[in-house]
Scaffold this motif. Structure first.
Motif, PDB file in Angstrom:
ATOM      1  N   ALA A  15      38.904  31.949  44.857  1.00 56.15           N
ATOM      2  CA  ALA A  15      37.563  31.362  44.705  1.00 56.15           C
ATOM      3  C   ALA A  15      37.100  31.464  43.256  1.00 56.15           C
ATOM      4  O   ALA A  15      36.550  30.512  42.704  1.00 56.15           O
ATOM      5  CB  ALA A  15      36.575  32.064  45.632  1.00 56.15           C
ATOM      6  N   GLU A  16      37.347  32.621  42.645  1.00 56.00           N
ATOM      7  CA  GLU A  16      36.926  32.801  41.253  1.00 56.00           C
ATOM      8  C   GLU A  16      37.729  31.911  40.310  1.00 56.00           C
ATOM      9  O   GLU A  16      37.171  31.213  39.464  1.00 56.00           O
ATOM     10  CB  GLU A  16      37.094  34.274  40.853  1.00 56.00           C
ATOM     11  CG  GLU A  16      36.609  34.551  39.440  1.00 56.00           C
ATOM     12  CD  GLU A  16      36.722  36.016  39.063  1.00 56.00           C
ATOM     13  OE1 GLU A  16      36.887  36.272  37.865  1.00 56.00           O
ATOM     14  OE2 GLU A  16      36.635  36.885  39.946  1.00 56.00           O
ATOM     15  N   GLU A  17      39.038  31.910  40.464  1.00 52.68           N
ATOM     16  CA  GLU A  17      39.906  31.149  39.562  1.00 52.68           C
ATOM     17  C   GLU A  17      39.674  29.643  39.664  1.00 52.68           C
ATOM     18  O   GLU A  17      39.664  28.937  38.658  1.00 52.68           O
ATOM     19  CB  GLU A  17      41.376  31.475  39.862  1.00 52.68           C
ATOM     20  CG  GLU A  17      42.371  30.706  39.013  1.00 52.68           C
ATOM     21  CD  GLU A  17      42.400  31.129  37.550  1.00 52.68           C
ATOM     22  OE1 GLU A  17      42.854  30.323  36.719  1.00 52.68           O
ATOM     23  OE2 GLU A  17      41.956  32.253  37.228  1.00 52.68           O
ATOM     24  N   PHE A  18      39.492  29.134  40.885  1.00 52.65           N
ATOM     25  CA  PHE A  18      39.391  27.690  41.078  1.00 52.65           C
ATOM     26  C   PHE A  18      37.956  27.219  41.316  1.00 52.65           C
ATOM     27  O   PHE A  18      37.719  26.073  41.676  1.00 52.65           O
ATOM     28  CB  PHE A  18      40.341  27.237  42.190  1.00 52.65           C
ATOM     29  CG  PHE A  18      41.782  27.458  41.797  1.00 52.65           C
ATOM     30  CD1 PHE A  18      42.423  26.585  40.930  1.00 52.65           C
ATOM     31  CD2 PHE A  18      42.481  28.570  42.247  1.00 52.65           C
ATOM     32  CE1 PHE A  18      43.733  26.800  40.533  1.00 52.65           C
ATOM     33  CE2 PHE A  18      43.799  28.794  41.858  1.00 52.65           C
ATOM     34  CZ  PHE A  18      44.422  27.907  40.997  1.00 52.65           C
ATOM     35  N   GLU A  19      37.008  28.134  41.113  1.00 54.13           N
ATOM     36  CA  GLU A  19      35.579  27.823  41.135  1.00 54.13           C
ATOM     37  C   GLU A  19      35.151  27.110  42.412  1.00 54.13           C
ATOM     38  O   GLU A  19      34.557  26.030  42.373  1.00 54.13           O
ATOM     39  CB  GLU A  19      35.194  27.026  39.888  1.00 54.13           C
ATOM     40  CG  GLU A  19      35.456  27.802  38.617  1.00 54.13           C
ATOM     41  CD  GLU A  19      35.164  27.018  37.347  1.00 54.13           C
ATOM     42  OE1 GLU A  19      34.858  25.812  37.421  1.00 54.13           O
ATOM     43  OE2 GLU A  19      35.240  27.624  36.269  1.00 54.13           O
ATOM     44  N   VAL A  20      35.484  27.731  43.541  1.00 58.57           N
ATOM     45  CA  VAL A  20      35.016  27.246  44.837  1.00 58.57           C
ATOM     46  C   VAL A  20      34.302  28.401  45.539  1.00 58.57           C
ATOM     47  O   VAL A  20      34.490  29.559  45.188  1.00 58.57           O
ATOM     48  CB  VAL A  20      36.175  26.726  45.737  1.00 58.57           C
ATOM     49  CG1 VAL A  20      36.867  25.539  45.093  1.00 58.57           C
ATOM     50  CG2 VAL A  20      37.159  27.816  46.080  1.00 58.57           C
ATOM     51  N   LEU A  35      41.281  23.744  47.344  1.00 57.93           N
ATOM     52  CA  LEU A  35      41.148  24.158  45.938  1.00 57.93           C
ATOM     53  C   LEU A  35      41.280  22.977  44.981  1.00 57.93           C
ATOM     54  O   LEU A  35      41.208  23.161  43.766  1.00 57.93           O
ATOM     55  CB  LEU A  35      42.199  25.228  45.604  1.00 57.93           C
ATOM     56  CG  LEU A  35      42.140  26.503  46.450  1.00 57.93           C
ATOM     57  CD1 LEU A  35      43.241  27.471  46.019  1.00 57.93           C
ATOM     58  CD2 LEU A  35      40.777  27.172  46.369  1.00 57.93           C
ATOM     59  N   GLU A  36      41.481  21.771  45.533  1.00 59.23           N
ATOM     60  CA  GLU A  36      41.648  20.546  44.737  1.00 59.23           C
ATOM     61  C   GLU A  36      42.750  20.710  43.687  1.00 59.23           C
ATOM     62  O   GLU A  36      42.538  20.491  42.492  1.00 59.23           O
ATOM     63  CB  GLU A  36      40.314  20.141  44.097  1.00 59.23           C
ATOM     64  CG  GLU A  36      39.246  19.827  45.124  1.00 59.23           C
ATOM     65  CD  GLU A  36      37.905  19.460  44.518  1.00 59.23           C
ATOM     66  OE1 GLU A  36      37.809  19.290  43.289  1.00 59.23           O
ATOM     67  OE2 GLU A  36      36.948  19.331  45.302  1.00 59.23           O
ATOM     68  N   SER A  41      48.063  22.661  38.637  1.00 59.12           N
ATOM     69  CA  SER A  41      47.201  23.760  39.072  1.00 59.12           C
ATOM     70  C   SER A  41      47.812  24.519  40.251  1.00 59.12           C
ATOM     71  O   SER A  41      47.539  25.706  40.442  1.00 59.12           O
ATOM     72  CB  SER A  41      45.783  23.289  39.376  1.00 59.12           C
ATOM     73  OG  SER A  41      45.776  22.185  40.233  1.00 59.12           O
ATOM     74  N   LEU A  42      48.695  23.862  41.012  1.00 55.23           N
ATOM     75  CA  LEU A  42      49.421  24.560  42.072  1.00 55.23           C
ATOM     76  C   LEU A  42      50.349  25.616  41.457  1.00 55.23           C
ATOM     77  O   LEU A  42      50.429  26.742  41.949  1.00 55.23           O
ATOM     78  CB  LEU A  42      50.225  23.571  42.924  1.00 55.23           C
ATOM     79  CG  LEU A  42      51.024  24.173  44.073  1.00 55.23           C
ATOM     80  CD1 LEU A  42      50.105  24.855  45.083  1.00 55.23           C
ATOM     81  CD2 LEU A  42      51.860  23.104  44.754  1.00 55.23           C
ATOM     82  N   VAL A  43      50.997  25.261  40.364  1.00 51.62           N
ATOM     83  CA  VAL A  43      51.843  26.218  39.641  1.00 51.62           C
ATOM     84  C   VAL A  43      50.988  27.386  39.138  1.00 51.62           C
ATOM     85  O   VAL A  43      51.396  28.548  39.233  1.00 51.62           O
ATOM     86  CB  VAL A  43      52.583  25.526  38.467  1.00 51.62           C
ATOM     87  CG1 VAL A  43      53.275  26.538  37.570  1.00 51.62           C
ATOM     88  CG2 VAL A  43      53.577  24.513  39.002  1.00 51.62           C
ATOM     89  N   ASP A  44      49.797  27.084  38.626  1.00 51.46           N
ATOM     90  CA  ASP A  44      48.881  28.133  38.175  1.00 51.46           C
ATOM     91  C   ASP A  44      48.496  29.060  39.321  1.00 51.46           C
ATOM     92  O   ASP A  44      48.442  30.281  39.157  1.00 51.46           O
ATOM     93  CB  ASP A  44      47.599  27.532  37.577  1.00 51.46           C
ATOM     94  CG  ASP A  44      47.831  26.815  36.259  1.00 51.46           C
ATOM     95  OD1 ASP A  44      48.881  27.081  35.616  1.00 51.46           O
ATOM     96  OD2 ASP A  44      46.971  26.013  35.869  1.00 51.46           O
ATOM     97  N   MET A  45      48.231  28.478  40.490  1.00 49.23           N
ATOM     98  CA  MET A  45      47.853  29.293  41.643  1.00 49.23           C
ATOM     99  C   MET A  45      48.992  30.226  42.048  1.00 49.23           C
ATOM    100  O   MET A  45      48.774  31.402  42.306  1.00 49.23           O
ATOM    101  CB  MET A  45      47.475  28.408  42.834  1.00 49.23           C
ATOM    102  CG  MET A  45      46.969  29.224  44.009  1.00 49.23           C
ATOM    103  SD  MET A  45      47.283  28.489  45.633  1.00 49.23           S
ATOM    104  CE  MET A  45      49.035  28.750  45.816  1.00 49.23           C
TER     105      MET A  45
END
Length: 80
Positions: A15-20, A35-36, A41-45
């Motif tokens: 939630a913090e990283e992807f601002e949700v 997480l859109e 961004s999937l690699v980042d997650m």
């Protein structure tokens, strides 16, 4: 790590990283949609989860983790 603690930490970190809002992260929700995430961004997650929990998620395993519940279960099996 107890499963409820693991779930809470996963939700908080994502939630913090992807601002949700954490409230949109539900067990049956699709990770990419919630997480859109695009492919980058999937690699980042994945990198974030790997660093946070000390596990490796190979790309062939990632396709088997479409929902948050699948992610919780995957991590619960691998986190000491």
């Amino acid at each position: 790590m107890e499963k409820q603690a693991l779930i809470a930490k996963v939700n908080s970190v994502l939630a913090e990283e992807f601002e949700v809002e954490e409230s949109v992260i539900t067990p049956e929700a699709n990770i990419k949609q919630t997480l859109e995430l695009d492919s980058l961004s999937l690699v980042d997650m994945v990198a974030l989860i790997e660093n946070e929990f000390g596990v490796k998620i190979p790309s062939n395993e990632l396709v088997k983790i479409p929902t948050f519940q699948a992610l919780y279960d995957y991590l619960a099996e691998r986190v000491a």
